[in-house]
Design an enzyme around this catalytic site. Structure first.
Site, PDB file in Angstrom:
ATOM      1  N   GLU A   1      13.580  -5.930 -21.975  1.00 14.72           N
ATOM      2  CA  GLU A   1      12.964  -7.254 -22.124  1.00 14.72           C
ATOM      3  C   GLU A   1      13.341  -7.910 -23.450  1.00 14.72           C
ATOM      4  OE1 GLU A   1       8.757  -6.494 -21.324  1.00 14.72           O
ATOM      5  OE2 GLU A   1       9.153  -6.727 -19.182  1.00 14.72           O
TER       6      GLU A   1
ATOM      7  N   ASP B   1       6.003  -1.510 -12.668  1.00 13.80           N
ATOM      8  CA  ASP B   1       5.269  -1.960 -13.846  1.00 13.80           C
ATOM      9  C   ASP B   1       3.760  -2.029 -13.629  1.00 13.80           C
ATOM     10  OD1 ASP B   1       4.664  -2.923 -16.304  1.00 13.80           O
ATOM     11  OD2 ASP B   1       5.562  -4.891 -16.057  1.00 13.80           O
TER      12      ASP B   1
ATOM     13  N   GLU C   1      -3.854  -5.467 -17.161  1.00 16.41           N
ATOM     14  CA  GLU C   1      -2.895  -6.577 -17.061  1.00 16.41           C
ATOM     15  C   GLU C   1      -2.754  -7.054 -15.618  1.00 16.41           C
ATOM     16  OE1 GLU C   1       1.060  -5.672 -18.488  1.00 16.41           O
ATOM     17  OE2 GLU C   1       1.873  -7.569 -17.749  1.00 16.41           O
TER      18      GLU C   1
HETATM   19  O1  GCW Z   1       4.012  -4.848 -18.204  1.00 22.49           O
HETATM   20  C1  GCW Z   1       4.970  -5.484 -18.987  1.00 22.49           C
HETATM   21  C2  GCW Z   1       4.193  -6.494 -19.755  1.00 22.49           C
HETATM   22  C3  GCW Z   1       4.743  -6.783 -21.111  1.00 22.49           C
HETATM   23  C4  GCW Z   1       4.984  -5.461 -21.826  1.00 22.49           C
HETATM   24  C5  GCW Z   1       5.994  -4.660 -21.021  1.00 22.49           C
HETATM   25  C6  GCW Z   1       6.229  -3.279 -21.616  1.00 22.49           C
HETATM   26  C7  GCW Z   1       4.727  -4.890 -24.123  1.00 22.49           C
HETATM   27  O2  GCW Z   1       4.073  -7.661 -19.001  1.00 22.49           O
HETATM   28  O3  GCW Z   1       3.812  -7.579 -21.799  1.00 22.49           O
HETATM   29  O4  GCW Z   1       5.394  -5.625 -23.156  1.00 22.49           O
HETATM   30  O5  GCW Z   1       5.524  -4.456 -19.733  1.00 22.49           O
HETATM   31  O6  GCW Z   1       5.587  -2.356 -21.167  1.00 22.49           O
HETATM   32  O7  GCW Z   1       7.049  -3.137 -22.513  1.00 22.49           O
END
Ligand code: GCW
Length: 663
Positions: A265, A338, A366
């Site tokens: 990311e 995720d 989240e």
């Molecule tokens: O779940 C996603 C999230 C991001 C997060 C990323 C990760 C810290 O939307 O906010 O960043 O994973 O785990 O690195």
């Protein structure tokens, strides 16, 4: 003063002290000794044993207690025994922190009414980590309970009383390592100025048996070290990290090590220099090795080089097995995508036989309704342990759900997830029901008229969320940006395809679901044979994961006997019904909890039910455009219009989290 006035003052005093006692700030540690003090015998004086003594003096009402430091071949360093001998409780452990854990066990048993016979306890994992996604500006990534606990501007001079309360809460559930800052790490955390602040926190946490770790930005040597590269093969870069490690360990001799999100990311990493994750991790591992430090290297990577995001971590890390230093642990999210409400376990577990692995759970919700929805997560984590035996790992991490809110977690039931995470990190075999029982009794009351129904609410809640958000293996249907409400229709021009819900649900007039079988992305091949066969075959794939692994026609017959379309309708409806059940049960609980908590949970449950309807209507009406099939006549009709829902937006910054459509 006349009598009436005195009575009024007394009434006011009772009311204020009652509500103060139940503002949630005391978590599950609501004990006092009711005036009784117990004799406590210590093997020696030390900060940790003073904490244990204070706890016993504050909370223990039973027989005298003796703490004994003792080697015992049946005990791991943090393990302990508790025995009742000649009217005295003997708590014994090879370490002081083991004695502190035994102390909390003893008090817990009193609070829950558990009968204490002989106890021998050993933690399943040696490293039981809490990861904070806290930024240096005080914000918390995916945090829904206020700001970061760490008041960086005030540190190291000013120390908030919350730091120790936090350490105490963690110690009471066995958490022994914390990562203070976000994995999207600011390089600033490694500046000398910040390290002194970190040192202050580490000093406070140490007596509670908690080791401090930091997330680091791989490009720190460039950002704060003035170097032109962060290439792990560069001698200057290696030296920079070695010098930095030396500086850290001079300030914090028992510093735990680094957590790293690299080449994920947009974060920098070794791949920027054509080096592997192993080369990057090893450079950091070498820097902390002289001080017994550990590098936790995250496997959350998904470069769009394969057509299936769920396969990425495995594809990138599996070939590197055997190349990592022995003080590197690969930190893997429980599922391959995720933190969705339901995912199969990540097939990377077990695929690195020569490398240490650890699991990362997300305690913060989240993807499960933020701090608005009651979603008790122990059943989700326990599901993971069915596939990945606790014995195969030695470390575990949870992404924290706590912040500056008075009650720490926003939703009063969010505390249960912090608690459950710690308890499962200690003993993954503890059932979700036992943990819920313990938490409820310590947090609210031992009255079974309350505990039994509310425990059922908790145990049903995660499946309710799965049902009203994404049943049958659907995943990532979330709205762009905030991951709270549904937006299966989301289509943002130019955005990464694997950030779009349609990438995951693949709905067309022909059918729905992501074909990950051998006829599709073949992600099923990453699983061990028996599971591969089970998941790969549309006839044997469990209903709850069907659309994760298969693309099927709308009229495909499920194992339940219904068509996939009907089954979707029933599951979404069931989710809404379950949310309603949570409301009904809670309404009957008014006599057992203080008024503020009662009302707060009641209003959050109302929001949860509205959100459940929003999810149901949004998803069903959207998918209906493809299936062209009617919602079965015995089910409740949608109450929203698809076009209206497409216009809903959420004021996420205000943490109201309510779609404007019905605010
Ligand atoms: O779940 C996603 C999230 C991001 C997060 C990323 C990760 C810290 O939307 O906010 O960043 O994973 O785990 O690195």
């Amino acid at each position: 003063m006349n009598r009436k006035l005195i009575l009024l003052f007394i009434a006011l005093w009772v009311i204020t002290s009652f509500s103060k006692a139940d503002d949630g700030s005391r978590l599950w540690l609501k004990y006092d000794n009711n005036g009784k003090t117990t004799e406590v015998k210590l093997p020696r004086k030390s900060p940790t044993l003073t904490i244990a003594t204070n706890e016993l003096e504050k909370g223990w009402q039973g027989a005298p207690v003796e703490l004994k430091l003792q080697k015992n071949k049946n005990l791991k360093p943090d393990g302990y025994t508790i025995t009742l001998k000649n009217g005295k409780y003997i708590l014994s452990s090879p370490t002081e922190v083991g004695l502190l854990y035994a102390t909390y066990h003893l008090i817990r048993s009193q609070q829950t009414g558990e009968s204490m016979t002989e106890v021998t306890e050993n933690p399943a994992y040696s490293m039981r980590m809490l990861n904070h996604w806290d930024n240096l500006d005080g914000s918390v990534e995916r945090g829904y309970s206020g700001k970061s606990l760490w008041q960086w501007e005030e540190l190291p001079e000013v120390v908030s009383p919350r730091y120790e309360e936090y350490a105490r809460a963690n110690a009471s559930i066995g958490i022994n390592g914390v990562v203070l800052n976000n994995v999207n790490a600011s390089p600033e955390i490694l500046s000398t100025e910040y390290l002194k602040k970190v040192q202050r926190l580490a000093d406070l946490f140490r007596p509670y048996g908690i080791q401090t770790f930091l997330s680091v930005n791989f490009a720190s040597p460039m950002a704060i070290g003035g170097l032109e590269t962060a290439d792990p093969q560069d001698i200057e870069v290696q030296k920079w990290w070695k010098d930095k490690a030396k500086e850290i360990y001079t300030l914090i001799p028992d510093f735990g090590g680094f957590l790293v999100k690299a080449n994920s990311e947009g974060q920098p990493g070794p791949c920027d220099y054509n080096r592997t994750h192993a080369e990057g991790a090893n450079m950091l591992a070498d820097a902390v090795k002289p001080y017994k430090g550990t590098v936790m290297w995250r496997a959350f990577v998904y470069d769009p080089s394969d057509a299936d995001r769920a396969k990425q971590a495995y594809l990138e890390f599996q070939p590197l097995d055997g190349e990592f230093r022995d003080n590197v642990i690969i930190q893997i999210k429980n599922g391959p995508v995720d933190f969705q409400p339901r995912e199969p376990y990540s097939p990377l577990f077990g695929a690195l036989p020569q490398t240490d692995e650890m699991v990362e759970f997300q305690v913060t919700q989240e993807y499960l309704g933020h701090a608005n929805h009651l979603a008790y997560l122990a059943p989700m984590w326990t599901e993971f342990f069915e596939f990945v035996p606790p014995t195969s790992l030695d470390a575990i991490a949870g992404v924290a759900n706590i912040g500056t809110d008075t009650n720490w977690t926003g939703h009063p039931f969010g505390q249960a997830n912090w608690y459950a995470y710690g308890r499962l990190a200690w003993n993954p075999k503890l059932g979700s029901d036992i943990i819920a029982d313990e938490w409820l009794k310590q947090t609210f009351t031992t009255n079974e008229a309350f505990v039994t129904p509310v425990k059922k609410m908790m145990l049903d809640s995660r499946e309710a969320v799965v049902n009203y958000m994404m049943p049958l293996g659907l995943h990532h249907l979330f709205a762009w940006g905030h991951h709270y409400g549904p937006e299966p229709w989301c289509d943002i021009e130019g955005a990464r395809p694997d950030w779009m819900p349609s990438y995951y649900h693949r709905a067309t007039t022909k059918g729905i679901g992501f074909d990950r079988s051998h006829t599709g992305s073949n992600a099923t091949a990453q699983y061990p044979d028996s599971l591969r066969a089970l998941y790969d075959n549309v006839a044997t794939c469990p209903d709850e994961l069907l659309l994760w692994f298969h693309h099927v026609p709308w009229t495909h017959t499920m194992q339940s006997g219904r068509t996939v379309w009907d089954e979707l309708c029933y599951r979404y409806s069931e989710g809404v019904n379950q949310a309603r059940e949570l409301q009904k049960t809670w309404d009957e609980m008014q006599p057992y909890v203080d008024e503020d908590t009662f009302l707060e949970v009641q209003s959050k449950l109302k929001q949860q039910t509205r959100d459940a309807m929003w999810w149901r209507d949004g998803c069903l009406l959207y998918f209906q455009e493809f299936s062209g099939l009617p919602i079965p006549s015995d089910l409740e009709r949608p109450i929203y219009d698809l076009e209206d829902m497409k216009k809903f937006s959420i004021d996420i910054d205000n943490h109201t989290n309510a779609p404007h459509g019905y605010k």
